[in-house]
Design a protein around this motif. Structure first.
Motif, PDB file in Angstrom:
ATOM      1  N   THR A   2     -11.700  -0.459  33.099  1.00 53.16           N
ATOM      2  CA  THR A   2     -11.078   0.823  32.841  1.00 53.16           C
ATOM      3  C   THR A   2     -11.877   1.889  33.581  1.00 53.16           C
ATOM      4  OG1 THR A   2     -10.407   2.435  31.186  1.00 53.16           O
ATOM      5  CG2 THR A   2     -12.314   1.106  30.643  1.00 53.16           C
ATOM      6  N   GLY A   3     -11.253   2.620  34.450  1.00 48.16           N
ATOM      7  CA  GLY A   3     -11.947   3.664  35.201  1.00 48.16           C
ATOM      8  C   GLY A   3     -13.135   3.117  35.970  1.00 48.16           C
ATOM      9  N   ASP A   4     -14.332   3.653  35.722  1.00 51.39           N
ATOM     10  CA  ASP A   4     -15.555   3.228  36.402  1.00 51.39           C
ATOM     11  C   ASP A   4     -16.232   2.044  35.732  1.00 51.39           C
ATOM     12  OD1 ASP A   4     -15.368   5.200  38.321  1.00 51.39           O
ATOM     13  OD2 ASP A   4     -16.493   6.649  37.127  1.00 51.39           O
ATOM     14  N   TYR A   5     -15.735   1.609  34.594  1.00 54.71           N
ATOM     15  CA  TYR A   5     -16.400   0.568  33.824  1.00 54.71           C
ATOM     16  C   TYR A   5     -15.709  -0.777  33.967  1.00 54.71           C
ATOM     17  CZ  TYR A   5     -18.616   4.586  31.696  1.00 54.71           C
ATOM     18  OH  TYR A   5     -19.304   5.745  31.496  1.00 54.71           O
ATOM     19  N   GLN A   6     -16.515  -1.839  33.943  1.00 54.92           N
ATOM     20  CA  GLN A   6     -15.970  -3.179  34.061  1.00 54.92           C
ATOM     21  C   GLN A   6     -16.919  -4.157  33.369  1.00 54.92           C
ATOM     22  OE1 GLN A   6     -15.820  -5.042  38.043  1.00 54.92           O
ATOM     23  NE2 GLN A   6     -13.636  -5.314  37.654  1.00 54.92           N
ATOM     24  N   LEU A   7     -16.351  -5.123  32.662  1.00 54.64           N
ATOM     25  CA  LEU A   7     -17.129  -6.200  32.053  1.00 54.64           C
ATOM     26  C   LEU A   7     -16.540  -7.533  32.464  1.00 54.64           C
ATOM     27  CD1 LEU A   7     -17.788  -5.118  28.352  1.00 54.64           C
ATOM     28  CD2 LEU A   7     -19.470  -5.396  30.170  1.00 54.64           C
ATOM     29  N   LYS A   8     -17.402  -8.498  32.640  1.00 57.73           N
ATOM     30  CA  LYS A   8     -16.977  -9.856  32.961  1.00 57.73           C
ATOM     31  C   LYS A   8     -17.257 -10.738  31.747  1.00 57.73           C
ATOM     32  CE  LYS A   8     -18.068 -13.580  36.193  1.00 57.73           C
ATOM     33  NZ  LYS A   8     -18.888 -13.921  37.365  1.00 57.73           N
ATOM     34  N   VAL A   9     -16.265 -11.498  31.323  1.00 57.83           N
ATOM     35  CA  VAL A   9     -16.406 -12.440  30.221  1.00 57.83           C
ATOM     36  C   VAL A   9     -16.269 -13.833  30.827  1.00 57.83           C
ATOM     37  CG1 VAL A   9     -15.523 -13.186  27.991  1.00 57.83           C
ATOM     38  CG2 VAL A   9     -15.360 -10.768  28.642  1.00 57.83           C
ATOM     39  N   ALA A  10     -17.339 -14.602  30.807  1.00 54.84           N
ATOM     40  CA  ALA A  10     -17.340 -15.943  31.400  1.00 54.84           C
ATOM     41  C   ALA A  10     -17.471 -16.987  30.298  1.00 54.84           C
ATOM     42  CB  ALA A  10     -18.491 -16.077  32.391  1.00 54.84           C
ATOM     43  N   ILE A  11     -16.671 -18.047  30.409  1.00 56.15           N
ATOM     44  CA  ILE A  11     -16.695 -19.137  29.450  1.00 56.15           C
ATOM     45  C   ILE A  11     -17.042 -20.420  30.200  1.00 56.15           C
ATOM     46  CG2 ILE A  11     -15.332 -20.499  27.811  1.00 56.15           C
ATOM     47  CD1 ILE A  11     -14.225 -17.032  28.609  1.00 56.15           C
ATOM     48  N   ASN A  12     -18.052 -21.164  29.710  1.00 59.76           N
ATOM     49  CA  ASN A  12     -18.395 -22.416  30.386  1.00 59.76           C
ATOM     50  C   ASN A  12     -17.720 -23.603  29.691  1.00 59.76           C
ATOM     51  OD1 ASN A  12     -19.977 -23.178  28.183  1.00 59.76           O
ATOM     52  ND2 ASN A  12     -21.919 -22.825  29.211  1.00 59.76           N
ATOM     53  N   ASN A  13     -17.925 -24.814  30.220  1.00 64.95           N
ATOM     54  CA  ASN A  13     -17.262 -26.013  29.696  1.00 64.95           C
ATOM     55  C   ASN A  13     -17.649 -26.356  28.260  1.00 64.95           C
ATOM     56  OD1 ASN A  13     -15.815 -26.436  32.014  1.00 64.95           O
ATOM     57  ND2 ASN A  13     -17.357 -27.765  32.920  1.00 64.95           N
ATOM     58  N   LEU A  14     -18.782 -25.876  27.806  1.00 67.53           N
ATOM     59  CA  LEU A  14     -19.196 -26.125  26.431  1.00 67.53           C
ATOM     60  C   LEU A  14     -18.692 -25.056  25.467  1.00 67.53           C
ATOM     61  CD1 LEU A  14     -22.858 -27.344  27.042  1.00 67.53           C
ATOM     62  CD2 LEU A  14     -20.820 -28.716  26.564  1.00 67.53           C
ATOM     63  N   GLY A  15     -17.905 -24.111  25.981  1.00 70.15           N
ATOM     64  CA  GLY A  15     -17.342 -23.059  25.143  1.00 70.15           C
ATOM     65  C   GLY A  15     -18.248 -21.866  24.947  1.00 70.15           C
ATOM     66  N   ARG A  16     -19.357 -21.809  25.687  1.00 71.04           N
ATOM     67  CA  ARG A  16     -20.272 -20.667  25.579  1.00 71.04           C
ATOM     68  C   ARG A  16     -19.661 -19.452  26.252  1.00 71.04           C
ATOM     69  NH1 ARG A  16     -24.711 -18.729  28.999  1.00 71.04           N
ATOM     70  NH2 ARG A  16     -26.014 -17.412  27.710  1.00 71.04           N
ATOM     71  N   VAL A  17     -19.652 -18.335  25.552  1.00 71.72           N
ATOM     72  CA  VAL A  17     -19.091 -17.096  26.070  1.00 71.72           C
ATOM     73  C   VAL A  17     -20.235 -16.173  26.467  1.00 71.72           C
ATOM     74  CG1 VAL A  17     -17.680 -15.077  25.516  1.00 71.72           C
ATOM     75  CG2 VAL A  17     -17.050 -17.319  24.612  1.00 71.72           C
ATOM     76  N   LYS A  18     -20.177 -15.643  27.689  1.00 77.90           N
ATOM     77  CA  LYS A  18     -21.202 -14.718  28.195  1.00 77.90           C
ATOM     78  C   LYS A  18     -20.500 -13.454  28.671  1.00 77.90           C
ATOM     79  CE  LYS A  18     -24.770 -14.231  31.696  1.00 77.90           C
ATOM     80  NZ  LYS A  18     -25.407 -14.844  32.853  1.00 77.90           N
ATOM     81  N   ILE A  19     -20.978 -12.307  28.221  1.00 73.34           N
ATOM     82  CA  ILE A  19     -20.423 -11.011  28.632  1.00 73.34           C
ATOM     83  C   ILE A  19     -21.486 -10.290  29.441  1.00 73.34           C
ATOM     84  CG2 ILE A  19     -19.449  -8.826  27.858  1.00 73.34           C
ATOM     85  CD1 ILE A  19     -18.701 -10.279  25.230  1.00 73.34           C
ATOM     86  N   CYS A  20     -21.103  -9.777  30.627  1.00 76.77           N
ATOM     87  CA  CYS A  20     -22.084  -9.119  31.483  1.00 76.77           C
ATOM     88  C   CYS A  20     -21.427  -8.048  32.354  1.00 76.77           C
ATOM     89  CB  CYS A  20     -22.808 -10.144  32.348  1.00 76.77           C
ATOM     90  SG  CYS A  20     -21.713 -11.185  33.332  1.00 76.77           S
ATOM     91  N   ASN A  21     -22.269  -7.206  32.953  1.00 78.73           N
ATOM     92  CA  ASN A  21     -21.841  -6.162  33.888  1.00 78.73           C
ATOM     93  C   ASN A  21     -21.807  -6.730  35.301  1.00 78.73           C
ATOM     94  OD1 ASN A  21     -21.686  -3.594  32.341  1.00 78.73           O
ATOM     95  ND2 ASN A  21     -23.832  -4.038  31.913  1.00 78.73           N
ATOM     96  N   PRO A  22     -20.673  -6.708  35.989  1.00 75.71           N
ATOM     97  CA  PRO A  22     -20.648  -7.158  37.383  1.00 75.71           C
ATOM     98  C   PRO A  22     -21.519  -6.239  38.254  1.00 75.71           C
ATOM     99  CG  PRO A  22     -18.428  -6.975  36.499  1.00 75.71           C
ATOM    100  CD  PRO A  22     -19.347  -6.350  35.512  1.00 75.71           C
ATOM    101  N   PRO A  23     -22.161  -6.774  39.288  1.00 79.03           N
ATOM    102  CA  PRO A  23     -23.059  -5.952  40.109  1.00 79.03           C
ATOM    103  C   PRO A  23     -22.338  -4.938  40.998  1.00 79.03           C
ATOM    104  CG  PRO A  23     -22.928  -8.176  40.977  1.00 79.03           C
ATOM    105  CD  PRO A  23     -22.176  -8.172  39.679  1.00 79.03           C
ATOM    106  N   ASN A  24     -21.022  -5.039  41.151  1.00 82.03           N
ATOM    107  CA  ASN A  24     -20.308  -4.156  42.071  1.00 82.03           C
ATOM    108  C   ASN A  24     -19.692  -2.929  41.409  1.00 82.03           C
ATOM    109  OD1 ASN A  24     -18.426  -5.702  40.653  1.00 82.03           O
ATOM    110  ND2 ASN A  24     -16.944  -5.665  42.307  1.00 82.03           N
ATOM    111  N   VAL A  25     -20.050  -2.604  40.158  1.00 86.90           N
ATOM    112  CA  VAL A  25     -19.466  -1.449  39.479  1.00 86.90           C
ATOM    113  C   VAL A  25     -20.402  -0.256  39.553  1.00 86.90           C
ATOM    114  CG1 VAL A  25     -18.026  -2.814  37.927  1.00 86.90           C
ATOM    115  CG2 VAL A  25     -20.306  -2.163  37.213  1.00 86.90           C
ATOM    116  N   SER A  26     -19.826   0.944  39.456  1.00 86.14           N
ATOM    117  CA  SER A  26     -20.633   2.156  39.572  1.00 86.14           C
ATOM    118  C   SER A  26     -21.355   2.514  38.275  1.00 86.14           C
ATOM    119  CB  SER A  26     -19.760   3.327  40.016  1.00 86.14           C
ATOM    120  OG  SER A  26     -18.708   3.520  39.094  1.00 86.14           O
TER     121      SER A  26
END
Length: 69
Positions: A32-56
């Motif tokens: 949304t606007g200048d903000y962005q979050l990445k939600v990644a899920i691995n094969n074991l079902g682990r959820v990781k939320i992080c800031n992508p490096p390309n956002v302002s």
């Protein structure tokens, strides 16, 4: 809808297996606007939320991801 300006970009359909406690890996990016979050899920079902490096603007309390959305 309460959050009308939020966009979601997904790489694949992510499904969880409750019998095995696993998932198929994938990612979802929320932005949304200048903000962005990445939600990644691995094969074991682990959820990781992080800031992508390309956002302002980083969102506090989330680490920087290794890859962009």
């Amino acid at each position: 809808a309460q959050f009308t300006d939020v966009e979601m970009n997904k790489s694949t359909n992510i499904t969880f297996s409750f019998l095995r406690g696993t998932a198929n890996s994938g990612r979802v990016c929320l932005s949304t606007g200048d903000y962005q979050l990445k939600v990644a899920i691995n094969n074991l079902g682990r959820v990781k939320i992080c800031n992508p490096p390309n956002v302002s603007e980083d969102i506090a309390d989330y680490a920087t991801c290794y890859a962009n959305c």
